[in-house]
Design a protein around this motif. Structure first.
Motif, short mmCIF file in Angstrom:
data_model
loop_
_atom_site.label_atom_id
_atom_site.label_comp_id
_atom_site.label_asym_id
_atom_site.label_seq_id
_atom_site.Cartn_x
_atom_site.Cartn_y
_atom_site.Cartn_z
N LYS A 170 -15.53 45.35 93.64
CA LYS A 170 -14.34 44.52 93.47
C LYS A 170 -14.72 43.08 93.13
CE LYS A 170 -11.52 47.25 96.67
NZ LYS A 170 -10.83 47.25 97.99
N GLN A 171 -15.79 42.61 93.76
CA GLN A 171 -16.26 41.25 93.54
C GLN A 171 -16.67 41.03 92.08
OE1 GLN A 171 -16.14 38.79 95.59
NE2 GLN A 171 -17.59 37.25 94.90
N LEU A 172 -17.37 41.99 91.50
CA LEU A 172 -17.81 41.87 90.12
C LEU A 172 -16.62 41.80 89.16
CD1 LEU A 172 -20.85 44.32 90.11
CD2 LEU A 172 -20.92 41.82 90.11
N GLY A 173 -15.60 42.59 89.43
CA GLY A 173 -14.40 42.52 88.61
C GLY A 173 -13.71 41.17 88.72
N LEU A 174 -13.67 40.64 89.93
CA LEU A 174 -13.06 39.33 90.17
C LEU A 174 -13.83 38.24 89.44
CD1 LEU A 174 -10.94 37.65 91.71
CD2 LEU A 174 -12.54 37.56 93.64
N LEU A 175 -15.16 38.31 89.47
CA LEU A 175 -15.99 37.32 88.77
C LEU A 175 -15.66 37.25 87.29
CD1 LEU A 175 -19.51 38.00 90.32
CD2 LEU A 175 -18.07 36.01 90.74
N GLU A 176 -15.52 38.42 86.68
CA GLU A 176 -15.22 38.46 85.25
C GLU A 176 -13.84 37.88 84.97
OE1 GLU A 176 -15.35 41.57 81.49
OE2 GLU A 176 -15.46 42.34 83.54
N ASP A 177 -12.86 38.26 85.77
CA ASP A 177 -11.50 37.78 85.56
C ASP A 177 -11.40 36.26 85.71
OD1 ASP A 177 -10.67 40.37 85.17
OD2 ASP A 177 -9.92 40.64 87.21
N LYS A 178 -12.08 35.70 86.71
CA LYS A 178 -11.96 34.28 87.02
C LYS A 178 -12.82 33.37 86.13
CE LYS A 178 -9.23 34.45 90.71
NZ LYS A 178 -7.93 33.74 90.80
N ASN A 179 -13.84 33.96 85.51
CA ASN A 179 -14.81 33.11 84.81
C ASN A 179 -14.95 33.41 83.32
OD1 ASN A 179 -16.38 31.48 87.04
ND2 ASN A 179 -16.20 33.55 87.85
N LYS A 180 -14.02 34.15 82.76
CA LYS A 180 -14.17 34.59 81.36
C LYS A 180 -14.40 33.41 80.41
CE LYS A 180 -12.15 37.58 77.85
NZ LYS A 180 -12.37 36.66 76.72
N GLU A 181 -13.53 32.42 80.43
CA GLU A 181 -13.66 31.29 79.51
C GLU A 181 -14.93 30.49 79.78
OE1 GLU A 181 -10.21 28.85 79.37
OE2 GLU A 181 -8.87 30.50 78.83
N GLU A 182 -15.22 30.30 81.06
CA GLU A 182 -16.42 29.53 81.43
C GLU A 182 -17.69 30.26 81.01
OE1 GLU A 182 -13.86 30.10 83.39
OE2 GLU A 182 -13.04 28.09 83.73
N LEU A 183 -17.72 31.56 81.18
CA LEU A 183 -18.89 32.34 80.78
C LEU A 183 -19.11 32.27 79.27
CD1 LEU A 183 -18.57 35.50 83.05
CD2 LEU A 183 -20.50 33.92 83.00
N GLU A 184 -18.03 32.28 78.52
CA GLU A 184 -18.16 32.16 77.07
C GLU A 184 -18.76 30.81 76.69
OE1 GLU A 184 -14.21 32.92 75.72
OE2 GLU A 184 -14.45 35.11 75.79
N LYS A 185 -18.35 29.75 77.39
CA LYS A 185 -18.88 28.41 77.11
C LYS A 185 -20.36 28.31 77.48
CE LYS A 185 -14.44 26.07 77.81
NZ LYS A 185 -13.67 25.16 78.70
#
Length: 238
Positions: free
Chosen positions: A10-25
């Protein structure tokens, strides 16, 4: 079957949802560092140093990563000692000046709480020197407690980009007999940075860059000698 593994999924899914734009940057910044032959300097204090260590001189990771592994930021010379040193003002400048940090290099600072002097001052120094600063922290915990630095700043307030490890205050996903346990911060931090690094590699590769990636030294027929020679002198703890 296992509560911790369920919680981590569940944590890994949350990380992706919350950080999508930041991860792209961040991925774009890492791709640029590869293409421009710049270093990625990573500082993590306490247990957070393990996240930086995960990216450092190991199979499948970038060779242009300089993780700062001075004993003041790790638990090698004593966990209690390192915890005390993290709160002392002035150490960040000492560590900074010992690294070969050049114009255009990327700086990543990791601290789950984001409230202690060393990571805060390292980020401040990086900003002063004109570097882009990526911060990896727990926004929930950091916003809940006051800064221990004289500026009253917290680490997340100094980041050009902030990756949120989505870790609850206290760094535990489970409760056993009323006790918080099941720390996710290391796994969360490693997942975020491995994602950014591999996506950065893809960006650089699409632009024709040769990827400086270490091969496993335990597989016959591969050698890292060329990369060792390239970064010798640029990376302190090589």
């Amino acid at each position: 079957m296992f509560e911790y593994m369920d919680a981590i999924r569940k944590q890994l899914g949350l990380l992706e949802d919350k950080n999508k734009e930041e991860l792209e940057k961040v991925s774009k910044l890492i791709g640029d560092a590869i293409m421009d032959d710049k270093l990625i300097h990573v500082l993590g204090t306490g247990h957070s140093h393990m996240i930086g260590l995960e990216l450092f001189i190991r199979a499948g990771t970038l060779a242009n990563v300089n993780t700062i592994l001075d004993s003041t930021v790790t638990t090698a010379d004593g966990a209690i000692r390192s915890s005390k040193l993290e709160r002392i003002s002035g150490i960040a400048d000492v560590l900074w000046e010992e690294q070969a940090i050049e114009n255009g290099d990327l700086v990543i600072v990791i601290s789950n709480s984001g409230r202690n002097a060393l990571p805060i001052e390292f980020a401040m120094r990086a900003k002063k020197e004109g570097h882009t600063v990526v911060v990896l922290t727990s926004l929930e915990q950091s916003k809940k407690y006051p800064s221990r630095h004289s500026s009253s700043k917290k680490l997340y307030e100094l980041g050009d980009i902030v990756l949120d490890n989505c870790v609850p205050a206290g760094d535990g996903l489970l409760e056993v007999n009323g006790i918080q346990t099941g720390a996710p911060s290391t796994i969360s931090g490693m997942a975020l940075l491995h994602t950014a690094v591999t996506e950065g590699m893809k960006i650089a590769a699409k632009n024709g860059a040769k990827l400086p990636v270490y091969a496993s030294q335990n597989i016959d027929g591969y050698s890292n000698s060329e990369l060792y020679e390239k970064y010798q002198g640029r990376i302190k703890h090589m």
